[in-house]
Design a protein around this motif. Structure first.
Motif, PDB file in Angstrom:
ATOM      1  N   SER A   1     -14.460 -20.099  19.545  1.00 15.80           N
ATOM      2  CA  SER A   1     -14.847 -21.090  20.556  1.00 15.80           C
ATOM      3  C   SER A   1     -15.043 -22.483  19.957  1.00 15.80           C
ATOM      4  CB  SER A   1     -16.132 -20.649  21.269  1.00 15.80           C
ATOM      5  OG  SER A   1     -17.172 -20.567  20.326  1.00 15.80           O
ATOM      6  N   ASP A   2     -15.155 -22.559  18.637  1.00 15.36           N
ATOM      7  CA  ASP A   2     -15.335 -23.838  17.961  1.00 15.36           C
ATOM      8  C   ASP A   2     -13.988 -24.404  17.546  1.00 15.36           C
ATOM      9  OD1 ASP A   2     -18.054 -23.474  18.164  1.00 15.36           O
ATOM     10  OD2 ASP A   2     -18.232 -22.571  16.180  1.00 15.36           O
ATOM     11  N   HIS A   3     -14.052 -25.482  16.800  1.00 15.75           N
ATOM     12  CA  HIS A   3     -12.835 -26.062  16.236  1.00 15.75           C
ATOM     13  C   HIS A   3     -12.292 -25.156  15.141  1.00 15.75           C
ATOM     14  CE1 HIS A   3     -13.229 -29.909  18.255  1.00 15.75           C
ATOM     15  NE2 HIS A   3     -14.500 -29.958  17.895  1.00 15.75           N
ATOM     16  N   ALA A   4     -11.006 -24.858  15.203  1.00 12.67           N
ATOM     17  CA  ALA A   4     -10.376 -24.119  14.119  1.00 12.67           C
ATOM     18  C   ALA A   4     -10.058 -25.085  12.982  1.00 12.67           C
ATOM     19  CB  ALA A   4      -9.098 -23.442  14.604  1.00 12.67           C
ATOM     20  N   VAL A   5      -9.814 -26.341  13.336  1.00 11.22           N
ATOM     21  CA  VAL A   5      -9.541 -27.371  12.335  1.00 11.22           C
ATOM     22  C   VAL A   5     -10.595 -28.459  12.499  1.00 11.22           C
ATOM     23  CG1 VAL A   5      -7.911 -29.135  11.571  1.00 11.22           C
ATOM     24  CG2 VAL A   5      -7.060 -26.937  12.388  1.00 11.22           C
ATOM     25  N   PHE A   6     -11.342 -28.712  11.468  1.00  4.88           N
ATOM     26  CA  PHE A   6     -12.317 -29.799  11.493  1.00  4.88           C
ATOM     27  C   PHE A   6     -12.494 -30.298  10.069  1.00  4.88           C
ATOM     28  CE2 PHE A   6     -16.326 -31.981  11.490  1.00  4.88           C
ATOM     29  CZ  PHE A   6     -16.291 -32.679  12.686  1.00  4.88           C
ATOM     30  N   LYS A   7     -11.890 -31.444   9.793  1.00 11.02           N
ATOM     31  CA  LYS A   7     -12.004 -32.071   8.487  1.00 11.02           C
ATOM     32  C   LYS A   7     -12.511 -33.477   8.708  1.00 11.02           C
ATOM     33  CE  LYS A   7      -7.954 -29.660   6.796  1.00 11.02           C
ATOM     34  NZ  LYS A   7      -7.204 -29.516   5.589  1.00 11.02           N
TER      35      LYS A   7
ATOM     36  N   ILE B   1     -12.217 -38.434  11.256  1.00 11.24           N
ATOM     37  CA  ILE B   1     -12.335 -37.028  11.644  1.00 11.24           C
ATOM     38  C   ILE B   1     -10.959 -36.505  12.046  1.00 11.24           C
ATOM     39  CG2 ILE B   1     -13.390 -35.394  13.273  1.00 11.24           C
ATOM     40  CD1 ILE B   1     -15.470 -36.646  11.487  1.00 11.24           C
ATOM     41  N   ILE B   2     -10.598 -35.343  11.522  1.00  9.77           N
ATOM     42  CA  ILE B   2      -9.345 -34.665  11.864  1.00  9.77           C
ATOM     43  C   ILE B   2      -9.755 -33.363  12.536  1.00  9.77           C
ATOM     44  CG2 ILE B   2      -7.236 -33.634  10.932  1.00  9.77           C
ATOM     45  CD1 ILE B   2      -8.034 -35.476   8.342  1.00  9.77           C
ATOM     46  N   GLU B   3      -9.403 -33.185  13.814  1.00 15.33           N
ATOM     47  CA  GLU B   3      -9.864 -31.990  14.530  1.00 15.33           C
ATOM     48  C   GLU B   3      -8.873 -31.574  15.603  1.00 15.33           C
ATOM     49  OE1 GLU B   3     -13.445 -32.724  16.849  1.00 15.33           O
ATOM     50  OE2 GLU B   3     -12.855 -34.809  17.050  1.00 15.33           O
ATOM     51  N   ASP B   4      -8.932 -30.269  15.940  1.00 17.26           N
ATOM     52  CA  ASP B   4      -8.092 -29.830  17.038  1.00 17.26           C
ATOM     53  C   ASP B   4      -8.700 -30.308  18.350  1.00 17.26           C
ATOM     54  OD1 ASP B   4     -10.165 -28.010  16.624  1.00 17.26           O
ATOM     55  OD2 ASP B   4      -8.867 -26.268  16.483  1.00 17.26           O
ATOM     56  N   ASN B   5      -7.826 -30.522  19.325  1.00 18.48           N
ATOM     57  CA  ASN B   5      -8.250 -31.181  20.553  1.00 18.48           C
ATOM     58  C   ASN B   5      -7.523 -30.549  21.738  1.00 18.48           C
ATOM     59  OD1 ASN B   5      -8.907 -32.968  22.576  1.00 18.48           O
ATOM     60  ND2 ASN B   5      -8.134 -34.777  21.542  1.00 18.48           N
TER      61      ASN B   5
ATOM     62  N   ALA C   1      -0.419 -25.700  15.332  1.00 23.77           N
ATOM     63  CA  ALA C   1      -0.104 -24.335  14.899  1.00 23.77           C
ATOM     64  C   ALA C   1       0.027 -24.271  13.379  1.00 23.77           C
ATOM     65  CB  ALA C   1       1.187 -23.866  15.561  1.00 23.77           C
ATOM     66  N   ARG C   2       0.652 -25.259  12.785  1.00 24.53           N
ATOM     67  CA  ARG C   2       0.823 -25.274  11.320  1.00 24.53           C
ATOM     68  C   ARG C   2      -0.504 -25.416  10.595  1.00 24.53           C
ATOM     69  NH1 ARG C   2       6.116 -25.962   8.619  1.00 24.53           N
ATOM     70  NH2 ARG C   2       7.578 -25.776  10.318  1.00 24.53           N
ATOM     71  N   MET C   3      -1.488 -26.020  11.265  1.00 21.54           N
ATOM     72  CA  MET C   3      -2.796 -26.208  10.643  1.00 21.54           C
ATOM     73  C   MET C   3      -3.759 -25.074  10.983  1.00 21.54           C
ATOM     74  SD  MET C   3      -3.140 -30.346  11.075  1.00 21.54           S
ATOM     75  CE  MET C   3      -4.579 -30.599  10.046  1.00 21.54           C
ATOM     76  N   GLY C   4      -3.283 -24.070  11.747  1.00 22.64           N
ATOM     77  CA  GLY C   4      -4.096 -22.894  12.035  1.00 22.64           C
ATOM     78  C   GLY C   4      -4.897 -22.971  13.313  1.00 22.64           C
ATOM     79  N   SER C   5      -4.470 -23.815  14.263  1.00 24.66           N
ATOM     80  CA  SER C   5      -5.213 -23.964  15.511  1.00 24.66           C
ATOM     81  C   SER C   5      -4.386 -23.480  16.696  1.00 24.66           C
ATOM     82  CB  SER C   5      -5.571 -25.441  15.728  1.00 24.66           C
ATOM     83  OG  SER C   5      -6.168 -25.625  16.985  1.00 24.66           O
ATOM     84  N   THR C   6      -5.078 -22.972  17.718  1.00 29.26           N
ATOM     85  CA  THR C   6      -4.403 -22.607  18.964  1.00 29.26           C
ATOM     86  C   THR C   6      -4.488 -23.744  19.977  1.00 29.26           C
ATOM     87  OG1 THR C   6      -6.435 -21.595  19.790  1.00 29.26           O
ATOM     88  CG2 THR C   6      -4.865 -20.150  18.663  1.00 29.26           C
TER      89      THR C   6
END
Length: 195
Positions: free
Chosen positions: A70-76, A97-101, A138-143
């Motif tokens: 339920s959280d960010h899969a990518v958060f840098k 911030i780099i994050e899935d959105n 997808a390449r960074m591991g996020s749906t």
């Protein structure tokens, strides 16, 4: 030359070379500065574009977090810092911030300036946002459908109020846009999802 003086001559010559070498060698040798900052997203030159006017060597404090479903899969993230002349503690200049959105990638705040051809995103004096190309998530591991790079920088100086209308040609806007454009480009190259 007499052979009995040869060892003394060699010893004195070696001592002289050691003294000269020691005088040119730095006492406090620092490791070379990294050429890229913020998880490889920014070159040092681009990272230095945003300046608070107080100067100082640029560095970055990076962090990364992998969330649950339920959280960010990518958060840098990283905070770009500058050294203080009168203190050992660096001061924060801006945050990246780099994050899935999962939000609409075409959203634009009022008065924002587009990033330019080839980029989905916008810039303001205190914030900028760029979306990585389709396929990066997808390449960074996020749906999530998108990965967003967001820059947050203080823009209102003490004693000034925020204005309803902004100068679209302000250097802050151009610098913020340049930083997120480079970050989006470099991350897309790094993960092999460039458009």
């Amino acid at each position: 030359m007499d052979r009995k003086w040869l060892p003394l001559t060699i010893a004195l010559g070696a001592a002289g070379v050691a003294v000269v070498t020691a005088s040119f060698w730095p006492d406090d040798e620092k490791p070379p500065l990294p050429q890229t900052l913020c998880h490889g997203a920014l070159s040092r030159q681009t990272a230095e574009l945003i300046d608070d006017g107080k100067g100082g060597e640029v560095s970055a404090e990076e962090w990364e977090s992998k969330g649950k479903s339920s959280d960010h899969a990518v958060f840098k993230g990283c905070q770009v810092l500058r050294a203080n002349a009168d203190s050992d503690s660096p001061r924060g200049v801006y945050t990246l911030i780099i994050e899935d959105n999962r939000n609409d990638p075409h959203y634009k705040p009022k008065n924002s300036v587009p990033l330019g051809p080839g980029f989905t995103g916008w810039a303001l004096p205190d914030k900028a946002e760029a979306n990585l190309p389709t396929g990066c998530a997808a390449r960074m591991g996020s749906t999530a459908p998108n990965i967003t790079v967001t820059l947050m920088a203080p823009s209102i100086k003490e004693g000034e109020e925020e204005k309803d209308h902004i100068d679209r040609d302000a250097p802050e806007i151009h610098n913020n846009a340049a930083v997120v454009r480079e970050a989006a480009t470099e991350l897309a190259k790094k993960y092999g999802c460039a458009a």
